[in-house]
Design a protein around this motif. Structure first.
Motif, PDB file in Angstrom:
ATOM      1  N   PRO A 110       0.835  -1.205   0.000  1.00  0.00           N
ATOM      2  CA  PRO A 110       0.000   0.000   0.000  1.00  0.00           C
ATOM      3  C   PRO A 110       0.871   1.256   0.000  1.00  0.00           C
ATOM      4  N   HIS A 111       0.601   2.196  -0.920  1.00  0.00           N
ATOM      5  CA  HIS A 111       1.504   3.336  -1.060  1.00  0.00           C
ATOM      6  C   HIS A 111       0.874   4.468  -1.854  1.00  0.00           C
ATOM      7  N   ILE A 112       1.483   5.636  -1.733  1.00  0.00           N
ATOM      8  CA  ILE A 112       1.244   6.775  -2.629  1.00  0.00           C
ATOM      9  C   ILE A 112       2.566   7.053  -3.330  1.00  0.00           C
ATOM     10  N   THR A 113       2.566   7.071  -4.645  1.00  0.00           N
ATOM     11  CA  THR A 113       3.783   7.298  -5.414  1.00  0.00           C
ATOM     12  C   THR A 113       4.114   8.793  -5.432  1.00  0.00           C
ATOM     13  N   LEU A 114       5.351   9.143  -5.059  1.00  0.00           N
ATOM     14  CA  LEU A 114       5.758  10.544  -4.996  1.00  0.00           C
ATOM     15  C   LEU A 114       6.577  10.975  -6.203  1.00  0.00           C
ATOM     16  N   VAL A 115       7.378  10.085  -6.762  1.00  0.00           N
ATOM     17  CA  VAL A 115       8.158  10.411  -7.958  1.00  0.00           C
ATOM     18  C   VAL A 115       8.108   9.222  -8.913  1.00  0.00           C
ATOM     19  N   SER A 116       8.498   9.464 -10.128  1.00  0.00           N
ATOM     20  CA  SER A 116       8.549   8.384 -11.106  1.00  0.00           C
ATOM     21  C   SER A 116       9.755   7.485 -10.820  1.00  0.00           C
ATOM     22  N   PHE A 117       9.733   6.267 -11.338  1.00  0.00           N
ATOM     23  CA  PHE A 117      10.910   5.403 -11.253  1.00  0.00           C
ATOM     24  C   PHE A 117      12.082   6.086 -11.957  1.00  0.00           C
ATOM     25  N   PHE A 118      13.267   5.964 -11.391  1.00  0.00           N
ATOM     26  CA  PHE A 118      14.443   6.546 -12.029  1.00  0.00           C
ATOM     27  C   PHE A 118      15.645   5.645 -11.783  1.00  0.00           C
ATOM     28  N   GLU A 119      16.577   5.652 -12.729  1.00  0.00           N
ATOM     29  CA  GLU A 119      17.775   4.834 -12.622  1.00  0.00           C
ATOM     30  C   GLU A 119      18.943   5.661 -12.104  1.00  0.00           C
ATOM     31  N   ALA A 120      19.794   5.011 -11.308  1.00  0.00           N
ATOM     32  CA  ALA A 120      20.985   5.676 -10.783  1.00  0.00           C
ATOM     33  C   ALA A 120      22.104   4.665 -10.620  1.00  0.00           C
ATOM     34  N   PRO A 121      23.345   5.067 -10.880  1.00  0.00           N
ATOM     35  CA  PRO A 121      24.494   4.160 -10.678  1.00  0.00           C
ATOM     36  C   PRO A 121      24.613   3.751  -9.221  1.00  0.00           C
ATOM     37  N   ASP A 122      25.221   2.610  -8.971  1.00  0.00           N
ATOM     38  CA  ASP A 122      25.306   2.055  -7.626  1.00  0.00           C
ATOM     39  C   ASP A 122      26.038   2.960  -6.643  1.00  0.00           C
ATOM     40  N   GLU A 123      27.026   3.721  -7.120  1.00  0.00           N
ATOM     41  CA  GLU A 123      27.812   4.536  -6.189  1.00  0.00           C
ATOM     42  C   GLU A 123      27.024   5.707  -5.597  1.00  0.00           C
ATOM     43  N   PHE A 124      25.820   5.985  -6.140  1.00  0.00           N
ATOM     44  CA  PHE A 124      25.009   7.100  -5.636  1.00  0.00           C
ATOM     45  C   PHE A 124      23.934   6.645  -4.649  1.00  0.00           C
ATOM     46  N   SER A 125      23.950   5.385  -4.293  1.00  0.00           N
ATOM     47  CA  SER A 125      22.908   4.857  -3.406  1.00  0.00           C
ATOM     48  C   SER A 125      22.828   5.622  -2.087  1.00  0.00           C
ATOM     49  N   ASP A 126      23.962   5.783  -1.420  1.00  0.00           N
ATOM     50  CA  ASP A 126      23.987   6.507  -0.146  1.00  0.00           C
ATOM     51  C   ASP A 126      23.649   7.985  -0.321  1.00  0.00           C
ATOM     52  N   THR A 127      24.080   8.568  -1.419  1.00  0.00           N
ATOM     53  CA  THR A 127      23.801   9.982  -1.690  1.00  0.00           C
ATOM     54  C   THR A 127      22.300  10.229  -1.792  1.00  0.00           C
ATOM     55  N   ILE A 128      21.595   9.338  -2.462  1.00  0.00           N
ATOM     56  CA  ILE A 128      20.143   9.477  -2.626  1.00  0.00           C
ATOM     57  C   ILE A 128      19.445   9.376  -1.271  1.00  0.00           C
ATOM     58  N   VAL A 129      19.909   8.465  -0.427  1.00  0.00           N
ATOM     59  CA  VAL A 129      19.347   8.329   0.914  1.00  0.00           C
ATOM     60  C   VAL A 129      19.525   9.617   1.709  1.00  0.00           C
ATOM     61  N   ASN A 130      20.716  10.192   1.665  1.00  0.00           N
ATOM     62  CA  ASN A 130      21.000  11.417   2.417  1.00  0.00           C
ATOM     63  C   ASN A 130      20.171  12.590   1.924  1.00  0.00           C
ATOM     64  N   ILE A 131      19.936  12.665   0.620  1.00  0.00           N
ATOM     65  CA  ILE A 131      19.088  13.724   0.075  1.00  0.00           C
ATOM     66  C   ILE A 131      17.674  13.617   0.635  1.00  0.00           C
ATOM     67  N   LEU A 132      17.119  12.407   0.620  1.00  0.00           N
ATOM     68  CA  LEU A 132      15.759  12.203   1.129  1.00  0.00           C
ATOM     69  C   LEU A 132      15.686  12.486   2.625  1.00  0.00           C
ATOM     70  N   LYS A 133      16.706  12.087   3.362  1.00  0.00           N
ATOM     71  CA  LYS A 133      16.733  12.309   4.805  1.00  0.00           C
ATOM     72  C   LYS A 133      16.744  13.806   5.123  1.00  0.00           C
ATOM     73  N   THR A 134      17.598  14.538   4.443  1.00  0.00           N
ATOM     74  CA  THR A 134      17.733  15.963   4.710  1.00  0.00           C
ATOM     75  C   THR A 134      16.447  16.727   4.420  1.00  0.00           C
ATOM     76  N   LEU A 135      15.859  16.475   3.257  1.00  0.00           N
ATOM     77  CA  LEU A 135      14.672  17.255   2.901  1.00  0.00           C
ATOM     78  C   LEU A 135      13.463  16.854   3.738  1.00  0.00           C
ATOM     79  N   THR A 136      13.376  15.579   4.161  1.00  0.00           N
ATOM     80  CA  THR A 136      12.270  15.158   5.026  1.00  0.00           C
ATOM     81  C   THR A 136      12.353  15.863   6.367  1.00  0.00           C
TER      82      THR A 136
END
Length: 636
Positions: A110-136
């Motif tokens: 069960p969910h509400i979709t906030l953004v579209s699916f997007f692809e990212a290289p593996d080395e940016f995994s932690d960066t994406i997490v930190n972006i979401l954490k900061t803005l939340t």
């Protein structure tokens, strides 16, 4: 005495240790000898939850031919409900699937979709997490977050819950900021969802089921119930895109080179065309656990949600004035939910988080029992002289079973998954008879058992003693298996499949979906004592929650350590130390039984067991040939 000279080597060693402690997971994996692209892929696939998990993933994928492909993972951000609303939604999911069959909504949580699916290289995994954490965290500080109001909507091809404009603004702001920052840093294109935000309840369903689905929504889901929401980041590997997911319920050993090995609890990616065009019941698929591909029998699997195979990277609770808004996934010792996520690997298990049970419910009881006497502890190495050259079982002692069940890898699999002795089976029947004498025949309705054969046999014989072996089926729960630390070198036993157990005469509930799957146990063989206690807590809380609206008491049949590990969290006690744990286990006899009772408010306490303890003396093996000898009575 001369003074000791200063040790320069000591300071060098200390600095080296400090340096090692400061190394990042990617640096440690590189130092271990893994190539950089593989190390990054493993960390991303496991949600960056540590070196051990990433190394285990790499070892599991050692035969994956695509391991060195330069492919990106696909990411998605969801707003997921929690609390009472999530409970109602999960119940609706189960009921709608049962009465109307699967529809498109069952492919995801069960969910509400906030953004579209997007692809990212593996080395940016932690960066994406930190972006979401900061803005939340920014949103939580800037905006007042109240209860989210939802409105139900139904048509002939869609049913869902829509957010009003005020609540939508919070989610839309998160979506816009996340899309902007990720696009800027990671250089990928993703679009925020800004139109009517909604949670889908059903779509792609048979129009004849419209009335039933509307009725279920009205009777189950209360849109005014208090609810909280969590912002969650998931990812999936590129091979999972546009694939159906099937969960393995029966094991399969390949008979040909193009066949895929099936392990119970694993997931298989299958294209819709391969599943629907199969003319012989076989389809081509890819194992989520190993990354290997091949043909497999579809009847050994069952369709499940696509999101079951996704990696949960982080989860942030949206709640004003909260000191614990962040729920980033890491091995925290204080956050049970995070540790549960760690233990459950990269399968999302947020549905296993258990809110407080509503007050005022009827009192319930739970019985936890150890298995009976096992044959290997009684006879030692018994297999070599109990099976002839053709594999035929030969009974060598009256306390050995008259027969043993047929199973895969027969008879070697009995080495690690041992059966009971005849005394062990009788101990279990005595326990069942004692429970029947205590008038528990009609009370025990929910039976859960460790997958070990000795536990299944014990459970079956207890039910025989209760005279309910045909009325109540046994749910096999891998999460009830004992501490994995005892199996770190040998690996897990090869347990009997549902089909083999049923063929052997056990009343097994083949439709039961385990709380902890077999694959999760396989990938967590480095389990600590603390993690074992938390695994048991996860399982027992989930079983209580699953059965709380149903009549009847629970019976859990497992191992000696289970009597403590399954009850300790219910008594609000901390996990034992390893030394204390092992010492406690030694005092629990075969078919040892404990009973707990709740007052209806989810507070549990020990009560006097309904049956007396079971005691028997040690009966030494009798060698009748000694009667040929003469004994000196004075020396006897």
């Amino acid at each position: 005495m001369a003074l000791l000279p200063p040790r320069k080597t000591k300071s060098i060693s200390s600095s080296e240790n400090i340096s090692k402690q400061a190394m990042t997971p990617i640096q440690i994996l590189l130092q271990m000898g893994f190539p950089q692209n593989r190390a990054r892929k493993a960390l991303a696939a496991t949600g960056n939850r540590g070196v051990q998990l990433a190394a285990d993933w790499l070892l599991a994928h050692v035969n994956d031919t695509t391991l060195d492909y330069n492919s990106c993972r696909e990411y998605i951000v969801y707003a997921c409900p929690s609390g009472h609303l999530m409970e109602e939604l999960q119940y609706f999911w189960d009921e709608s699937a049962s009465k109307c069959g699967r529809n498109g909504a069952h492919n995801f949580i069960p969910h509400i979709t906030l953004v579209s699916f997007f692809e990212a290289p593996d080395e940016f995994s932690d960066t994406i997490v930190n972006i979401l954490k900061t803005l939340t965290e920014e949103i939580i500080q800037q905006m007042t977050i109240n209860n989210f109001n939802l409105e139900s909507y139904a048509s002939s091809n869609f049913m869902g819950l829509f957010l009003n404009d005020q609540n939508s603004d919070i989610f839309k702001k998160i979506a816009v900021l996340f899309a902007e920052r990720v696009s800027e840093v990671v250089k990928v294109q993703l679009d925020p969802h800004l139109k009517s935000l909604h949670l889908t309840l059903a779509y792609q369903f048979d129009v004849n089921h419209k009335g039933t689905l509307k009725s279920l929504i009205k009777s189950i889901i209360n849109t005014s119930s208090p609810n909280f929401w969590e912002i969650k980041l998931y990812s999936r590997e590129s091979r999972a895109i546009n694939k159906q997911v099937y969960k393995v319920i029966y094991a399969h050993i390949p008979q040909a080179t193009d066949e895929l090995e099936l392990r119970i609890g694993d997931y298989i990616y299958v294209s819709k065309e391969s599943a629907e065009s199969s003319i012989d019941g076989w389809a081509e698929g890819i194992s989520w656990l190993t990354g290997c591909s091949g043909y497999f029998p579809l009847c050994y699997t069952e369709r499940t949600a696509e999101s079951d195979t996704w990696t949960l990277h982080c989860s942030f609770l949206l709640k004003s004035n909260s000191n614990e808004t962040s729920r980033n996934i890491n091995p925290s010792k204080t956050d049970k939910k995070l540790v549960q996520n760690l233990e459950s690997m990269f399968v999302p298990v947020e549905n296993n988080s258990q809110p407080d049970s509503p007050k005022g419910r009827n009192p319930r009881k739970m019985y936890i029992c150890r298995h009976g006497e096992r044959i290997d502890f009684t006879f030692g190495t018994w297999i070599p002289y109990s099976f002839d050259s053709e594999g035929k079982y030969i009974r060598k002692d009256l306390n050995m079973p008259s027969d043993v069940p047929q199973r895969r890898d027969y008879p070697n699999s009995f080495q690690t998954d041992t059966p009971l002795t005849c005394v062990g089976e009788y101990q279990a029947k005595l326990t069942g008879w004692g429970m029947k004498a205590a008038n528990l025949t009609k009370d025990i309705k929910h039976i859960y058992c460790s997958p070990s054969l000795r536990c299944v046999q014990t459970c079956h014989n207890i039910l025989v003693g209760l005279d309910i072996e045909k009325q109540v089926s046994i749910c096999i729960e891998p999460g009830l298996f004992e501490w994995l630390g005892w199996y770190s070198r040998s690996g897990l036993p090869k347990w009997m499949t549902y089909e083999e157990l049923i063929t052997a005469g056990f009343n097994i509930n083949s439709n039961y979906v385990p709380i902890i799957s077999l694959s999760l146990l396989i990938e967590n063989m480095s389990e600590t004592i603390e993690q074992y206690y938390l695994r048991c807590d996860t399982v027992v809380q989930a079983l209580i929650k699953t059965t709380e609206n149903k009549t009847g008491d629970l019976l859990l049949v497992a191992h000696a350590c289970s009597l403590d590990s399954l009850s300790r969290s219910l008594l609000h006690k901390l996990p034992r130390s390893k030394h204390n744990f092992i010492k406690t286990v030694k005092h629990i006899p075969y078919c040892g039984l404990v009973a707990l009772m709740t007052d209806g408010n989810n507070d549990w306490s020990f009560i006097e067991p309904p049956v007396p303890p079971l005691t028997n003396s040690i009966n030494k093996r009798f060698n009748w040939k000694i009667l040929y000898s003469d004994f000196d009575e004075s020396s006897s």
